[in-house]
Design a protein around this motif. Structure first.
Motif, PDB file in Angstrom:
ATOM      1  N   VAL A 399      -6.900  -0.146  13.207  1.00 12.86           N
ATOM      2  CA  VAL A 399      -5.662   0.497  12.764  1.00 12.86           C
ATOM      3  C   VAL A 399      -4.570  -0.697  11.860  1.00 12.86           C
ATOM      4  CG1 VAL A 399      -4.380   0.004  14.919  1.00 12.86           C
ATOM      5  CG2 VAL A 399      -3.558   1.651  13.352  1.00 12.86           C
ATOM      6  N   HIS A 400      -4.951  -1.920  12.614  1.00 10.87           N
ATOM      7  CA  HIS A 400      -4.110  -2.967  12.054  1.00 10.87           C
ATOM      8  C   HIS A 400      -4.561  -3.476  10.680  1.00 10.87           C
ATOM      9  CE1 HIS A 400      -3.296  -3.198  16.234  1.00 10.87           C
ATOM     10  NE2 HIS A 400      -1.975  -3.710  16.066  1.00 10.87           N
ATOM     11  N   LEU A 401      -6.125  -3.079  10.292  1.00  7.63           N
ATOM     12  CA  LEU A 401      -6.439  -3.666   9.176  1.00  7.63           C
ATOM     13  C   LEU A 401      -6.063  -2.736   8.198  1.00  7.63           C
ATOM     14  CD1 LEU A 401      -8.679  -5.232   7.352  1.00  7.63           C
ATOM     15  CD2 LEU A 401     -10.126  -3.515   8.176  1.00  7.63           C
ATOM     16  N   LEU A 402      -6.081  -1.590   8.523  1.00  5.20           N
ATOM     17  CA  LEU A 402      -5.773  -0.350   7.526  1.00  5.20           C
ATOM     18  C   LEU A 402      -4.268  -0.242   7.016  1.00  5.20           C
ATOM     19  CD1 LEU A 402      -7.832   2.576   8.660  1.00  5.20           C
ATOM     20  CD2 LEU A 402      -8.511   0.954   6.999  1.00  5.20           C
ATOM     21  N   MET A 403      -3.380  -1.066   7.923  1.00  2.32           N
ATOM     22  CA  MET A 403      -2.003  -0.816   7.767  1.00  2.32           C
ATOM     23  C   MET A 403      -1.740  -1.858   6.606  1.00  2.32           C
ATOM     24  SD  MET A 403      -0.315  -0.482  11.641  1.00  2.32           S
ATOM     25  CE  MET A 403       1.377  -0.237  10.932  1.00  2.32           C
ATOM     26  N   ASP A 404      -2.521  -2.672   6.355  1.00  2.00           N
ATOM     27  CA  ASP A 404      -2.297  -3.495   5.050  1.00  2.00           C
ATOM     28  C   ASP A 404      -2.398  -2.969   3.791  1.00  2.00           C
ATOM     29  OD1 ASP A 404      -2.206  -5.724   6.796  1.00  2.00           O
ATOM     30  OD2 ASP A 404      -4.291  -6.348   6.595  1.00  2.00           O
ATOM     31  N   PHE A 405      -2.835  -1.676   3.943  1.00  2.01           N
ATOM     32  CA  PHE A 405      -3.085  -0.887   2.596  1.00  2.01           C
ATOM     33  C   PHE A 405      -2.076   0.426   2.612  1.00  2.01           C
ATOM     34  CE2 PHE A 405      -7.167  -2.285   3.449  1.00  2.01           C
ATOM     35  CZ  PHE A 405      -7.798  -2.902   2.493  1.00  2.01           C
ATOM     36  N   SER A 413      -4.593   7.181  -1.078  1.00  2.00           N
ATOM     37  CA  SER A 413      -5.086   6.246  -0.193  1.00  2.00           C
ATOM     38  C   SER A 413      -4.180   5.698   0.946  1.00  2.00           C
ATOM     39  CB  SER A 413      -5.789   5.104  -0.730  1.00  2.00           C
ATOM     40  OG  SER A 413      -6.191   4.065   0.228  1.00  2.00           O
ATOM     41  N   ALA A 414      -2.664   5.357   0.455  1.00  2.00           N
ATOM     42  CA  ALA A 414      -1.628   5.110   1.187  1.00  2.00           C
ATOM     43  C   ALA A 414      -1.403   6.152   1.921  1.00  2.00           C
ATOM     44  CB  ALA A 414      -0.768   4.521   0.339  1.00  2.00           C
ATOM     45  N   THR A 415      -1.386   7.263   1.542  1.00  2.00           N
ATOM     46  CA  THR A 415      -0.996   8.701   2.519  1.00  2.00           C
ATOM     47  C   THR A 415      -2.044   8.755   3.379  1.00  2.00           C
ATOM     48  OG1 THR A 415      -0.062   9.721   0.389  1.00  2.00           O
ATOM     49  CG2 THR A 415      -0.408  10.991   2.206  1.00  2.00           C
ATOM     50  N   ASP A 416      -3.315   8.780   3.263  1.00  2.00           N
ATOM     51  CA  ASP A 416      -4.152   8.815   4.305  1.00  2.00           C
ATOM     52  C   ASP A 416      -4.034   7.703   5.395  1.00  2.00           C
ATOM     53  OD1 ASP A 416      -5.536  11.134   3.200  1.00  2.00           O
ATOM     54  OD2 ASP A 416      -6.582   9.920   1.692  1.00  2.00           O
ATOM     55  N   VAL A 417      -3.710   6.429   4.747  1.00  2.00           N
ATOM     56  CA  VAL A 417      -3.606   5.566   6.027  1.00  2.00           C
ATOM     57  C   VAL A 417      -2.395   5.830   6.846  1.00  2.00           C
ATOM     58  CG1 VAL A 417      -2.923   3.133   6.221  1.00  2.00           C
ATOM     59  CG2 VAL A 417      -4.674   3.496   4.660  1.00  2.00           C
ATOM     60  N   VAL A 418      -1.140   6.196   6.377  1.00  2.00           N
ATOM     61  CA  VAL A 418      -0.267   6.644   7.107  1.00  2.00           C
ATOM     62  C   VAL A 418      -0.226   7.801   8.063  1.00  2.00           C
ATOM     63  CG1 VAL A 418       1.306   8.031   5.469  1.00  2.00           C
ATOM     64  CG2 VAL A 418       2.357   6.365   6.829  1.00  2.00           C
ATOM     65  N   LEU A 419      -1.020   8.719   7.312  1.00  2.00           N
ATOM     66  CA  LEU A 419      -1.332   9.789   8.343  1.00  2.00           C
ATOM     67  C   LEU A 419      -2.168   9.423   9.620  1.00  2.00           C
ATOM     68  CD1 LEU A 419      -1.857  12.432   5.552  1.00  2.00           C
ATOM     69  CD2 LEU A 419       0.177  12.045   7.130  1.00  2.00           C
ATOM     70  N   PHE A 420      -3.202   8.475   9.100  1.00  2.00           N
ATOM     71  CA  PHE A 420      -3.761   7.870  10.282  1.00  2.00           C
ATOM     72  C   PHE A 420      -3.285   7.343  11.324  1.00  2.00           C
ATOM     73  CE2 PHE A 420      -6.500   4.183  11.413  1.00  2.00           C
ATOM     74  CZ  PHE A 420      -7.471   4.747  12.397  1.00  2.00           C
ATOM     75  N   VAL A 421      -2.119   6.437  10.760  1.00  2.00           N
ATOM     76  CA  VAL A 421      -1.519   5.660  11.678  1.00  2.00           C
ATOM     77  C   VAL A 421      -0.452   6.546  12.583  1.00  2.00           C
ATOM     78  CG1 VAL A 421       0.592   3.988  11.963  1.00  2.00           C
ATOM     79  CG2 VAL A 421      -1.208   3.530  10.174  1.00  2.00           C
ATOM     80  N   ARG A 422      -0.281   7.599  12.049  1.00  2.00           N
ATOM     81  CA  ARG A 422       0.796   8.629  12.696  1.00  2.00           C
ATOM     82  C   ARG A 422      -0.133   9.208  14.038  1.00  2.00           C
ATOM     83  NH1 ARG A 422       2.948  13.773   9.822  1.00  2.00           N
ATOM     84  NH2 ARG A 422       0.795  14.376   9.964  1.00  2.00           N
ATOM     85  N   LEU A 440       6.835  -2.309  10.870  1.00  2.00           N
ATOM     86  CA  LEU A 440       8.166  -2.793  10.531  1.00  2.00           C
ATOM     87  C   LEU A 440       7.941  -4.238   9.720  1.00  2.00           C
ATOM     88  CD1 LEU A 440      10.245  -2.315  13.711  1.00  2.00           C
ATOM     89  CD2 LEU A 440      10.219  -0.968  11.757  1.00  2.00           C
ATOM     90  N   ASP A 441       6.705  -4.858   9.970  1.00  2.00           N
ATOM     91  CA  ASP A 441       6.532  -5.983   9.199  1.00  2.00           C
ATOM     92  C   ASP A 441       6.198  -5.760   7.703  1.00  2.00           C
ATOM     93  OD1 ASP A 441       7.121  -7.719  11.350  1.00  2.00           O
ATOM     94  OD2 ASP A 441       5.116  -7.860  11.980  1.00  2.00           O
ATOM     95  N   THR A 442       5.375  -4.680   7.551  1.00  2.00           N
ATOM     96  CA  THR A 442       4.817  -4.227   6.455  1.00  2.00           C
ATOM     97  C   THR A 442       5.568  -3.138   5.598  1.00  2.00           C
ATOM     98  OG1 THR A 442       3.218  -2.641   7.325  1.00  2.00           O
ATOM     99  CG2 THR A 442       2.511  -4.750   7.038  1.00  2.00           C
TER     100      THR A 442
END
Length: 952
Positions: A399-405, A413-422, A440-442
């Protein structure tokens, strides 16, 4: 009358008038002129000309020629001319040709002999071939392999002549070919000899193959392919014999030819279910996947692996890492299919290894600059998302690796990442603190409106402690920048510049007022957002030199993001009050939130931006202000608890649907009580290898569990049988219809119910719509009380409704006229082309925007007001308006409504009207009609005319 042809050349520049020119050129002495004349003659004959006057000229002047090219063209000429008369008897002049062919078969030049033997393969007249048989057989012992290999082909073609003609001409052909095969050294000649035995004397070919078991790997590629084809035929007719051939197939898996290796693996899978055999075939496919550079080959191999996954999943699970090696291909279709296969093979044993590989691939997309890196990264993110949902234990590692994107320029791609994080932050409470801190950092890197909206929702829902709430509020405040968003001087300058929109270098949202397609297919008046991710300048937290990401989006006119910001700030303030934070500090934060919201409303209602705030966003921000100013415990509970509970229920429903889909995909097969079961324990094991024993066990298990019955879905086949004639008709016909994507296959069974023999029986079909008949009808002779299977192929050019109609025509000896039996029409419905499938909400919306799904009707009217026009439409068409007229926004120069019509547009039609007032005061727009009715064209009243613009 149509004839079969072995040669086809396009030629549209000739005419029958050229015959005299050709004749003069042939009578000359120049070889080049003869070559050119023979080419023209051949092409004219292929295009339907007869040219009977050329035959004697060719016999006199071309037959004696020693030029190899002329002789080759002469054979082509002889191949395409008519050799029989109308009654099927050989023409007398063909005797002249036979003598020339015999001379060519005894010619000292090997090329002349070879091409003549090849020409004999295309002859079907026994009268011509009979005097040539001794010369053909004599060429079996020729010193040159070119002649021997063509002699074997000629013998095979002659022996396979229709009826008993071939066997009468060369009765001992199999013995001669078998003898030649034993002494032959040329690979091509040996292949031709073995092919002849396989097609004409299968027992001799099988005996030869079994005697050469240890030498098969040394055969040539074509010879090995012929052996595999023979093995498939023999095992299909006698499955009990397959144990003899599995060793041969496994030995061919190590062949140097990729084609032989692929065919060997396919043959092995079709013949054996033993785990050892399946594992060997799967390993072979994986090696081909890496070694072959052709993308088409890779896709075909992946299809075979996908089939193995469906039937032998336990074996394929161990090979998942070998399958994933195909991710090295730059082709997106290959990587997509590879990930689809791998995701269904993931277990708790291999998930860590798979996720580690996927993480490395994600990092590679960041370091290399390829054209389609964004799409590939999106696929990887979705794959990792799927792994983390199935096995939550791996979520913490990715999860932390993907949050860089989250700030990726590829919005999807960014939408898929944020949905994954959610989803992960909800399913893994232990990761909540670290995910919120990382988010909050990114947050400053995020540029896409949809991604930033989802990130704001996560901040509002999962910032639970006081430090997290304060950090979240501070991050949002810094991203918005200084307030207010504009000054009075800037507003005046903007007005003077004709309200020129502000250009911001970020992921801007081009906003325009048009109907929004909701998830259920209906429409709503809403700001339509089209996201464009552009390269963003580096933004430092708290920096005033460059605008924040939220400020950039809002100043580009995206007030939906502003509404999300207001909701997030409201949740954060309510959360502070809930955790009994200092009242003065809470009031301070609340005041800052109210200042931001009022600044958003001020910006939306001003003339600073070209697009004013939409009604939905305005009402949402106003609701947030009222909630913060008037405390209500019930409303507070809805905002802080009910929203989160709804999201939890949505995830639970999604997991339930996925579980149900898995159950539906599970293949359940049943064995019949009278099915035969062999007890291999009672069989003799003498001479059986371990692989043969495994195969026996697997076959018994398949019989016991009914897997052999999975393809016998006779009930569904019966539903696709259509009766074409009546039971009282002299000829009964029924058709079994098979609809593919691009063609329709009709298997028609015709039964002669009379006591007479039906002659020249022909099935004549015609089509209506975008269907095209591929095959021309043929004539058949049908004996009394007998049946005939006739297959017709029809090409499909569009997925629209079509009709196939026709009749059966035949003759009898008692009736001079032809009798016609009219067939029932076959209606090809569009539903036959459609198969159920699922897609994500984002994919659905993208396809909806890309394709034109509705019928559009252009509108031209002199009415000046939107509501007046809508009222006129409703009265003229007897439609019911789903939205009250009082609720429609008619002052903004735009109107959209969903209407329900039954009378004019057909049953259950959904009509959407979009009208916009132009600068000259006239109304323009369109009406979308979604109904089963095709080709709608309306005329409503005297002043309003609706004309169809496009229909899909």
């Amino acid at each position: 009358m149509e004839k079969s042809s072995t040669l086809l050349i396009h030629f549209d520049k000739g005419s029958a008038a050229m015959a005299n020119e050709i004749k003069e050129a042939l009578e000359g002495n120049g070889a080049e002129a003869k070559i050119d004349a023979m080419k023209k003659a051949v092409m004219l004959l292929l295009n339907g000309e007869t040219l009977p006057q050329l035959f004697i000229t060719i016999v006199r002047y071309v037959l004696p020629s020693e030029d190899h090219t002329v002789q080759k063209l002469l054979l082509l000429y002889l191949e395409i001319i008519d050799k029989t008369d109308a009654r099927g008897r050989v023409l007398p002049e063909m005797i002249l040709i036979c003598q020339n062919l015999r001379n060519n078969l005894q010619h000292p030049n090997e090329y002349i002999r070879g091409v003549t033997l090849r020409f004999l393969c295309r002859l079907s007249e026994p009268e011509i071939l009979e005097p040539l048989v001794p010369s053909v057989l004599a060429n079996l012992d020729h010193r040159h392999p070119f002649v021997r290999r063509h002699a074997l082909l000629a013998i095979s073609a002659i022996y396979r002549l229709p009826g008993q003609a071939g066997e009468q001409l060369i009765p001992d052909a199999p013995e001669l070919v078998e003898k030649a095969l034993a002494s032959e050294q040329d690979p091509s000649a040996r292949r031709n000899a073995f092919l002849m035995l396989a097609s004409c004397a299968q027992a001799r070919a099988v005996a030869y193959l079994l005697s050469q078991t240890h030498h098969v790997p040394d055969w040539g590629e074509l010879h090995q392919m012929t052996a595999l084809d023979l093995i498939r035929k023999v095992c299909r007719s006698n499955p009990a014999e397959k144990g003899k051939y599995i060793k041969i197939i496994i030995s061919l898996l190590n062949s140097s030819s990729a084609a032989v290796v692929y065919e060997s693996a396919g043959t092995l899978v079709s013949l054996s279910s033993a785990p050892t055999a399946i594992r060997a075939a799967a390993n072979t496919y994986c090696q081909l996947l890496v070694s072959q550079s052709d993308n088409n080959v890779k896709l075909i191999v992946l299809d075979r692996l996908n089939e193995l996954k469906s039937s032998h999943r336990e074996i394929m699970v161990d090979l998942i890492m070998d399958v994933l090696r195909a991710l090295s291909s730059p082709n997106l279709d290959i990587t997509r299919k590879t990930l689809d296969i791998a995701l269904e093979l993931i277990t708790s044993r291999n998930v860590d290894e798979v996720v580690l590989l996927l993480k490395k691939e994600v990092v590679k997309t960041q370091s290399t600059e390829l054209e389609k890196n964004g799409e590939y990264r999106q696929m990887l993110v979705q794959a990792i998302h799927s792994c983390a949902i199935k096995f939550p234990v791996v979520a913490s590692t990715v999860v932390h690796l993907l949050m860089d994107f989250l700030g990726d320029t590829n919005v999807a791609s960014a939408t898929d990442v944020v949905l994954f994080v959610r989803e992960i932050i909800e399913g893994n409470p232990k990761l909540r603190v670290s995910i919120i801190t990382r988010l909050l950092d990114t947050f400053y890197q995020i540029r896409a409106a949809r991604v930033i909206s989802c990130a704001l929702w996560i901040i509002g829902e999962y910032c639970l402690s006081v430090p997290e709430v304060e950090s979240g509020f501070e991050v949002i405040k810094q991203s918005l920048g200084d307030l207010p968003f504009y000054s009075a001087a800037e507003e005046g300058a903007t007005a003077d510049a004709s309200k020129k929109p502000l250009q911001i270098n970020s992921s801007v949202t081009v906003s325009s007022k048009r109907p929004m397609v909701l998830a259920d297919g209906t429409y709503a008046t809403q700001s339509a957002a089209s996201e464009i991710a552009l390269s963003a300048p580096p933004v430092l937290p708290g920096s005033s030199g460059s605008p924040g990401n939220l400020r950039s989006l809002i100043l580009s006119g995206d007030f939906f993001v502003g509404a999300v910001v207001s909701c997030t700030l409201t949740k954060l303030v309510l959360r502070l009050k809930e955790v009994h934070f200092s009242k003065s500090e809470a009031n301070k934060v609340c005041t800052g939130a109210l200042l931001i919201m009022t600044s958003l409303l001020q910006l939306g209602l001003s003339s600073f931006l070209s697009h004013p705030i939409d009604n939905d966003s305005y009402d949402r921000i106003l609701l947030c202000i009222r909630l913060l100013c008037n405390k209500d415990d019930k409303v507070q509970k809805i905002w802080l608890q009910s929203c989160h509970q709804s999201f939890t229920e949505m995830l639970a429903e999604k997991q339930f649907r996925e579980a149900e889909d898995i159950k539906d995909k599970a293949q359940v097969s049943y064995a019949q009580p009278d099915d035969l079961i062999d007890f291999y324990h009672l069989k003799s094991r003498k001479g059986m290898s371990q692989l043969e024993l495994e195969d026996e066990v697997q076959d018994d298990l398949k019989r016991a569990t009914g897997e052999f019955m999975k393809d016998g879905d006779d009930a569904n086949k019966l539903n696709r049988i259509l009766q074409l004639t009546g039971f009282s008709d002299p000829v009964y016909a029924e058709a079994y219809v098979t609809v593919h994507h691009y063609d329709i296959v009709l298997d028609v069974t015709v039964i002669n119910r009379t006591k007479d023999t039906l002659q020249n029986l022909c099935l004549e079909l015609a089509t209506m719509g975008d269907l095209k008949l591929v095959d021309r009808p043929q004539n058949y002779t049908l004996a009394s009380q007998s049946s005939k299977q006739i297959r017709a192929n029809i090409k499909v050019s569009s997925t629209e409704t079509g009709v196939i109609f026709g009749n059966i025509v035949y003759e009898t000896s008692n009736v001079l006229e032809r009798i016609v039996v009219v067939l029932n029409d076959i209606h090809i419905d569009i539903m036959d082309y459609i198969s159920p499938a699922t897609c994500a909400d984002t994919q659905f919306r993208n396809m909806w925007a890309e394709f034109e799904w509705e019928n559009k009707v252009a509108v031209n009217t002199i009415i000046q007001h939107e509501k007046e026009f809508l009222d006129h439409i409703i009265k003229s068409t007897n439609m019911k308006c789903l939205t009250p007229l009082s609720a429609l926004d008619g002052n903004c120069g735009f109107l959209a409504a969903n209407l329900y019509a039954k009378s004019v547009f057909g049953e259950d039609a959904l009509v959407n009207i979009s009208i916009e007032k132009q600068a000259d005061g006239k109304l323009s727009g369109y009406i979308r009609i979604r109904s089963k009715t095709q080709g709608i064209a309306l005329s409503l009243g005297d002043k309003i005319t609706l004309k169809q613009k496009s229909a899909s």
